[in-house]
Design an enzyme around this catalytic site. Structure first.
Site, PDB file in Angstrom:
ATOM      1  N   THR A   1      -2.313  -2.145  11.715  1.00 51.41           N
ATOM      2  CA  THR A   1      -2.847  -3.260  10.948  1.00 51.41           C
ATOM      3  C   THR A   1      -2.878  -4.523  11.842  1.00 51.41           C
ATOM      4  O   THR A   1      -2.541  -4.417  13.109  1.00 51.41           O
ATOM      5  CB  THR A   1      -1.394  -3.584   9.698  1.00 51.41           C
TER       6      THR A   1
ATOM      7  N   CYS B   1       1.029  -1.251  -0.101  1.00 45.65           N
ATOM      8  CA  CYS B   1       0.157   0.191  -0.230  1.00 45.65           C
ATOM      9  C   CYS B   1       1.034   1.293  -0.060  1.00 45.65           C
ATOM     10  O   CYS B   1       0.587   2.246  -0.619  1.00 45.65           O
ATOM     11  CB  CYS B   1      -1.008  -0.060   1.274  1.00 45.65           C
ATOM     12  N   THR B   2       1.879   1.136   0.720  1.00 48.85           N
ATOM     13  CA  THR B   2       2.922   2.390   0.787  1.00 48.85           C
ATOM     14  C   THR B   2       3.560   2.524  -0.498  1.00 48.85           C
ATOM     15  O   THR B   2       3.890   3.638  -0.849  1.00 48.85           O
ATOM     16  CB  THR B   2       3.651   2.158   2.252  1.00 48.85           C
TER      17      THR B   2
END
Length: 334
Positions: free
Chosen positions: A181, A151-152
Site C-alpha cells: 500500500t 478492506c480486511t
C-alpha cells in the site's frame, strides 16, 4: 433524484470510488479535494492506473475542474476540511478517503463546511463502523459520520458472520497476506512507529499489525474478544488473502462449511461474498468488486471443530465498491 457527493483525498481509494460512483445513476460527484493534486494532475491520475487499467471514457481538465465524459467536477486543494466549500457546491455526502480525518472530531469539519453526512474509508475508534452484508441494517439516520471499516475487515467479517451463524465461533486467529500500500517504502527509509514497515516493500515479506480482526467484534458484537490477527505485507501490487483459523462451537465437516458459504454467496450475500473451487491465484481477482471470495480448495479441515478458511479480496477495488454501496444505503435511509 441523484445524491450530491464530494470526495476528500484523491489517492488509490478516492480515485477508484470516483470510477465506481460514475457508473451509478443515483450518484453525482460534484467536487474533489486534495491539497497535493491540482486539476491537471488529477485528470492524469484518474485517466491512467497501473493496476486497474486506463479509464475507458474521456478525461481532461479545464480551469479548476477535471472533465470526465463531458461532466465537470470542481477540484479544490484545501488542507483543512473546514475550508472546503461543500455547502456552496450543494454537497450532501462526503467520502473522506484521506486516512487522516477518520475520527468523529476531525470528520466533523466536513459537516461544519456544509456537508450533511460523512463516510470514512478507514477504520475508526470513535465513528460507528459498518460492513455491507454484515451490519449495515443497524445504521440509523441520526448518525452523520460513519466508517466503512477496513478492506480486511470487509473481507473477514462476512465470512465470520456466515461461519458464526451456522456453526458458532469460539475463538480464532487471522493472518492477512496483504499487497503493498501507499504507506510503504520503495527503499529502506525512516518509519519511527513501525521499524519493519520502513523496509523495502518490493523486496521483503513484512510482518505488521492490523486491527481488522478485532474490528469484527465491533460489527458483530457477539464475536468481540474472540478474534485477533496480524498482517504479512508482500510484494504484489494489489489483491490480498485472509487466512482465518477458527475453533468452532459445533462439529462440522469441511463439506458442510463449503455448503454454508456457497449458499450465502448465491443468496443473501450475493455480490458481497464469492465462492470458488477453481485453482486460483491472486491476480485472478484484480478489479473484483466482491468483498470476500471463499477459496474452497485452499482451506484445511483438521478436526470437526478446528479449521483454516481462505478468502481473497481486491483490497482496492472490492473495498471501494463497498464504500459506494454503503453511501447508497445511507442515502436510501435519509
Amino acid at each position: 433524484m441523484a445524491i450530491t457527493v464530494g470526495i476528500n483525498g484523491f489517492g488509490r481509494i478516492g480515485r477508484l470510488v470516483l470510477r465506481i460512483a460514475l457508473s451509478r445513476k443515483d450518484i453525482q460527484i460534484v467536487a474533489i479535494n486534495d491539497p497535493f493534486i491540482a486539476p491537471e494532475y488529477a485528470s492524469y491520475m484518474f485517466k491512467y492506473d497501473s493496476t486497474h487499467g486506463r479509464y475507458s471514457g474521456e478525461v481532461s481538465h479545464e480551469g479548476e475542474n477535471i472533465v470526465i465524459d463531458g461532466k465537470k467536477i470542481r477540484v479544490y486543494q484545501e488542507r483543512d476540511p473546514v475550508n472546503i466549500p461543500w455547502g456552496k457546491d450543494g454537497v450532501d455526502y462526503v467520502i473522506d478517503s484521506t486516512g487522516v480525518f477518520k475520527e468523529l472530531d476531525s470528520a466533523q469539519k466536513h459537516i461544519d463546511a456544509g456537508a450533511k453526512k460523512v463516510v470514512i474509508t478507514a477504520p475508526s475508534s470513535t465513528a460507528p463502523m459498518f460492513v455491507v452484508g454484515v451490519n449495515e441494517d443497524k445504521y440509523t439516520p441520526d448518525l452523520n459520520i460513519i466508517s466503512n471499516a477496513s478492506c480486511t475487515t470487509n473481507c473477514l467479517a462476512p465470512l465470520a458472520k456466515i461461519i458464526n451463524n451456522k456453526f458458532g465461533i469460539e475463538e480464532g486467529l487471522m493472518t492477512t497476506v496483504h499487497s503493498i500500500t501507499a504507506t510503504q517504502k520503495t527503499v529502506d527509509g525512516p518509519s519511527h512507529k513501525d521499524w519493519r514497515g520502513g523496509r523495502t516493500a518490493s523486496g521483503n515479506i513484512i510482518p505488521s499489525s492490523t486491527g481488522a480482526a478485532k474490528a469484527v467484534g465491533k460489527v458483530i458484537p457477539e464475536l468481540a474478544g474472540k478474534l485477533t490477527g496480524m498482517s504479512l505485507r508482500v510484494p504484489t501490487v494489489d489483491v490480498s488473502v485472509v487466512d482465518l483459523t477458527v475453533k468452532l462451537l459445533k462439529d462440522a465437516t469441511y463439506d458442510e462449511i463449503k455448503a454454508a458459504v456457497k449458499e450465502a454467496a448465491e443468496g443473501p450475500l450475493k455480490g458481497v461474498v464469492g465462492y470458488t473451487e477453481d485453482q486460483v491465484v491472486s491476480s485472478d481477482f484484480l478489479t473484483d468488486n466482491r468483498s470476500s471470495i471463499f477459496d474452497a480448495e485452499a482451506g484445511i479441515w483438521l478436526s470437526p471443530r478446528f479449521v483454516k478458511l481462505i478468502a481473497w479480496y481486491d483490497n482496492e477495488y472490492g473495498y471501494s465498491t463497498r464504500v459506494v454501496d454503503l453511501l447508497e444505503y445511507v442515502a436510501s435511509k435519509n
